[in-house]
Design an enzyme around this catalytic site. Structure first.
Site, mmCIF file in Angstrom:
data_model
loop_
_atom_site.group_PDB
_atom_site.id
_atom_site.type_symbol
_atom_site.label_atom_id
_atom_site.label_comp_id
_atom_site.label_asym_id
_atom_site.label_seq_id
_atom_site.Cartn_x
_atom_site.Cartn_y
_atom_site.Cartn_z
ATOM 1 N N GLY A 181 0.841 -1.190 0.000
ATOM 2 C CA GLY A 181 0.000 0.000 0.000
ATOM 3 C C GLY A 181 0.872 1.234 0.000
ATOM 4 O O GLY A 181 2.066 1.166 0.303
ATOM 5 N N SER A 184 1.345 5.990 4.360
ATOM 6 C CA SER A 184 0.259 6.412 5.257
ATOM 7 C C SER A 184 -1.071 5.723 4.969
ATOM 8 O O SER A 184 -2.130 6.219 5.344
ATOM 9 C CB SER A 184 0.084 7.935 5.220
ATOM 10 O OG SER A 184 1.268 8.578 5.635
ATOM 11 N N LYS A 198 -0.652 0.333 6.706
ATOM 12 C CA LYS A 198 -0.047 -1.001 6.710
ATOM 13 C C LYS A 198 0.557 -1.357 8.071
ATOM 14 O O LYS A 198 0.379 -2.473 8.549
ATOM 15 C CB LYS A 198 1.034 -1.104 5.631
ATOM 16 C CG LYS A 198 0.533 -0.888 4.225
ATOM 17 C CD LYS A 198 1.650 -0.952 3.199
ATOM 18 C CE LYS A 198 2.793 -0.002 3.454
ATOM 19 N NZ LYS A 198 2.472 1.429 3.389
ATOM 20 N N ASP A 222 10.445 0.670 5.493
ATOM 21 C CA ASP A 222 10.979 1.834 6.215
ATOM 22 C C ASP A 222 12.198 1.457 7.049
ATOM 23 O O ASP A 222 13.129 2.249 7.193
ATOM 24 C CB ASP A 222 9.905 2.464 7.106
ATOM 25 C CG ASP A 222 8.844 3.201 6.315
ATOM 26 O OD1 ASP A 222 9.050 3.472 5.117
ATOM 27 O OD2 ASP A 222 7.777 3.504 6.892
#
Length: 185
Positions: free
Chosen positions: A9, A12, A15, A36
């Site tokens: 996705g 923001s 997920k 990330d």
């Protein structure tokens, strides 16, 4: 038995929240690993240059050859953890569309994977992005539809219309259905 859940996705989209809820709902212990984290552990020079990952002022994200090389190694490492017995939830953003998924498919070859599309209306994601304050403005809006182009999923959820726990329950049902096997008819 599913060994990997891949959440794709935009930024923001929710997920990470879904991953945390899945960890609480699923009976086995699942590790949650996100792209990330990969970006955070890269050298700073790869977060600024054309060979790494770049964040434009309009929210566009670009990736270079050195980033992709490290990302391939990361994917292989995630797959190795799964092959060693860990259950893993991957939180990713398929910036390369179908090509991104194909790279994961190659790394996860032979493993039972549940592919999940995490959708979120661009305006809702942009509002979350603004509230977070830790993202380049515009990233959520740019990625909201981009990451889903040409994709097929085992299950899709929409975080603009359902809370993370509700989305996680839908995904857990898919995982549970695979655990139970085919229904006798």
């Amino acid at each position: 038995m599913p060994q990997v859940i891949v959440l794709n996705g935009g930024s923001s989209s929710g997920k990470s929240g879904i991953a945390r809820c899945l960890q609480a709902l699923l009976p086995q212990a699942w590790l949650a690993i996100g792209v990330d984290t990969l970006i955070d552990v890269m050298p700073a020079r790869l977060q600024l240059g054309s060979e790494g990952i770049g964040f434009a002022e309009d929210g566009e994200v670009t990736t270079g050859a050195e980033f992709r090389l490290l990302e391939d190694a990361w994917m292989a490492g995630v797959a190795a953890m799964v092959r060693a017995g860990a259950h893993v939830i991957v939180d990713d953003v398929f910036l390369g569309g179908v090509e991104s998924r194909q790279r994961w498919e190659k790394a996860l070859d032979g493993l039972d994977v549940v592919w999940v599309g995490v959708r979120c209306d661009a305006a809702v994601a942009a509002g979350r992005e603004l509230a977070r304050g830790d993202r380049v403005a515009g990233m959520a809006e740019v990625q909201a539809d981009l990451v889903h182009r040409g994709m097929t999923y085992d299950v899709e959820v929409d975080t603009a219309t359902a809370e993370a726990v509700e989305c996680a329950k839908v995904i857990a049902e898919e995982v549970g259905g695979r655990l139970a096997g085919p229904s006798p008819d």
